[in-house]
Design an enzyme around this catalytic site. Structure first.
Site, PDB file in Angstrom:
ATOM      1  N   HIS A 228      -2.973  -0.988  -5.900  1.00 15.58           N
ATOM      2  CA  HIS A 228      -3.828  -1.182  -4.667  1.00 15.58           C
ATOM      3  C   HIS A 228      -4.752  -2.599  -5.159  1.00 15.58           C
ATOM      4  O   HIS A 228      -4.800  -3.551  -4.578  1.00 15.58           O
ATOM      5  CB  HIS A 228      -4.317  -0.109  -3.981  1.00 15.58           C
ATOM      6  CG  HIS A 228      -5.023  -0.772  -2.679  1.00 15.58           C
ATOM      7  ND1 HIS A 228      -4.331  -0.495  -1.525  1.00 15.58           N
ATOM      8  CD2 HIS A 228      -6.184  -1.171  -2.474  1.00 15.58           C
ATOM      9  CE1 HIS A 228      -5.348  -0.822  -0.424  1.00 15.58           C
ATOM     10  NE2 HIS A 228      -6.496  -1.287  -1.033  1.00 15.58           N
ATOM     11  N   GLU A 229      -5.554  -1.920  -6.164  1.00 15.18           N
ATOM     12  CA  GLU A 229      -6.511  -3.272  -6.477  1.00 15.18           C
ATOM     13  C   GLU A 229      -6.004  -4.473  -7.006  1.00 15.18           C
ATOM     14  O   GLU A 229      -6.528  -5.597  -6.857  1.00 15.18           O
ATOM     15  CB  GLU A 229      -7.447  -2.431  -7.505  1.00 15.18           C
ATOM     16  CG  GLU A 229      -8.493  -1.485  -6.559  1.00 15.18           C
ATOM     17  CD  GLU A 229      -9.144  -1.822  -5.411  1.00 15.18           C
ATOM     18  OE1 GLU A 229      -9.232  -3.135  -5.130  1.00 15.18           O
ATOM     19  OE2 GLU A 229      -9.037  -0.974  -4.321  1.00 15.18           O
TER      20      GLU A 229
ATOM     21  N   HIS B 283      -4.719  -6.909  -4.852  1.00 14.31           N
ATOM     22  CA  HIS B 283      -5.730  -7.604  -4.021  1.00 14.31           C
ATOM     23  C   HIS B 283      -5.711  -9.016  -4.632  1.00 14.31           C
ATOM     24  O   HIS B 283      -6.301  -9.866  -3.983  1.00 14.31           O
ATOM     25  CB  HIS B 283      -7.259  -6.914  -4.011  1.00 14.31           C
ATOM     26  CG  HIS B 283      -7.331  -5.838  -2.765  1.00 14.31           C
ATOM     27  ND1 HIS B 283      -6.867  -6.533  -1.503  1.00 14.31           N
ATOM     28  CD2 HIS B 283      -7.770  -4.540  -2.705  1.00 14.31           C
ATOM     29  CE1 HIS B 283      -7.257  -5.590  -0.718  1.00 14.31           C
ATOM     30  NE2 HIS B 283      -7.754  -4.454  -1.372  1.00 14.31           N
TER      31      HIS B 283
ATOM     32  N   GLU C 196      -6.164  -5.492   3.728  1.00 18.69           N
ATOM     33  CA  GLU C 196      -5.951  -4.127   3.364  1.00 18.69           C
ATOM     34  C   GLU C 196      -4.612  -3.619   3.644  1.00 18.69           C
ATOM     35  O   GLU C 196      -3.984  -2.489   3.058  1.00 18.69           O
ATOM     36  CB  GLU C 196      -7.097  -3.159   3.951  1.00 18.69           C
ATOM     37  CG  GLU C 196      -8.473  -3.546   3.395  1.00 18.69           C
ATOM     38  CD  GLU C 196      -8.568  -3.389   1.949  1.00 18.69           C
ATOM     39  OE1 GLU C 196      -7.531  -2.577   1.170  1.00 18.69           O
ATOM     40  OE2 GLU C 196      -9.541  -3.831   1.283  1.00 18.69           O
TER      41      GLU C 196
END
Length: 163
Positions: free
Chosen positions: A18-19, A22, A41
Site C-alpha cells: 500500500h505505501e 503511493h 487511497e
C-alpha cells in the site's frame, strides 16, 4: 507459523504494498483537494489487491477486496455511506476510510469488471501518465477511463463517485 510461511502469506505484506503504491497514486499523481482523496487511497487500496493477485493468485485479490467490502458494509450498517467525491465531514476516521479507501477500491474493481482488463489497465495507465507530477480531480479520472473505453461513463461515476 514458521518464518518461511509468513513470508509467503499474502496477509503479511499489505501495508508495504500500500505505501509503496503511493509512489504513483498519492505522490506522482495526487488529488487536488480532499474531496478527491479517494483517488489517492482508493486506487492504492485497489492496487494492493491487484499486486496480490499478480503475486499470489486470484484468491488473494478476492480476499483483499472482501476486507474492503466488509469495512464498507460495517459503515453502511451504521447508516453511513457517501459518494467517493463527497465534500462533507465524516463522523469518524473509520467511516472516512470505509468510503475513501474501501469503497474506492471496490469502485476500481467494478470498473475493471465492467470495462475488461485491457481497457481498464489502459485507462489507468493513461490517467497516470497524463497527470504525472500534477494534481487531479475525479473528473480527470472519469475522462481517462472514458477515453480508454470509448464509452460514456457518467452514469457509473454519478452512482459511485458524485452521488
Amino acid at each position: 507459523m514458521s518464518l518461511a510461511t509468513k513470508e509467503n502469506d499474502p496477509a503479511q505484506d499489505w501495508v508495504i504494498i500500500h505505501e509503496l503504491t503511493h509512489g504513483w497514486w498519492g505522490n506522482l499523481v495526487t488529488c487536488a483537494t480532499l474531496q478527491d482523496f479517494w483517488l489517492n487511497e482508493g486506487i492504492t487500496t485497489f492496487m494492493t489487491a491487484a499486486w496480490k493477485e499478480h503475486r499470489y493468485g486470484r484468491a488473494a485479490y478476492v480476499a483483499e477486496l472482501d476486507i474492503a467490502r466488509a469495512r464498507l458494509e460495517k459503515a453502511r450498517a451504521k447508516g453511513y455511506d457517501k459518494p467517493l467525491a463527497w465534500s462533507g465531514s465524516y463522523p469518524s476516521l473509520g467511516a472516512r476510510r470505509a468510503v475513501q479507501y474501501s469503497k474506492g477500491a471496490l469502485f476500481m474493481d467494478y470498473l475493471r469488471t465492467t470495462l475488461g482488463d485491457t481497457v481498464f489497465w489502459a485507462g489507468l495507465r493513461s490517467y497516470t501518465r497524463a497527470h504525472a507530477g500534477g494534481t487531479v480531480t475525479s473528473i480527470d479520472f472519469e475522462r481517462a477511463m472514458e477515453d480508454a473505453s470509448g464509452r460514456d461513463l457518467q452514469r457509473i461515476f454519478k452512482d459511485w463517485v458524485f452521488g
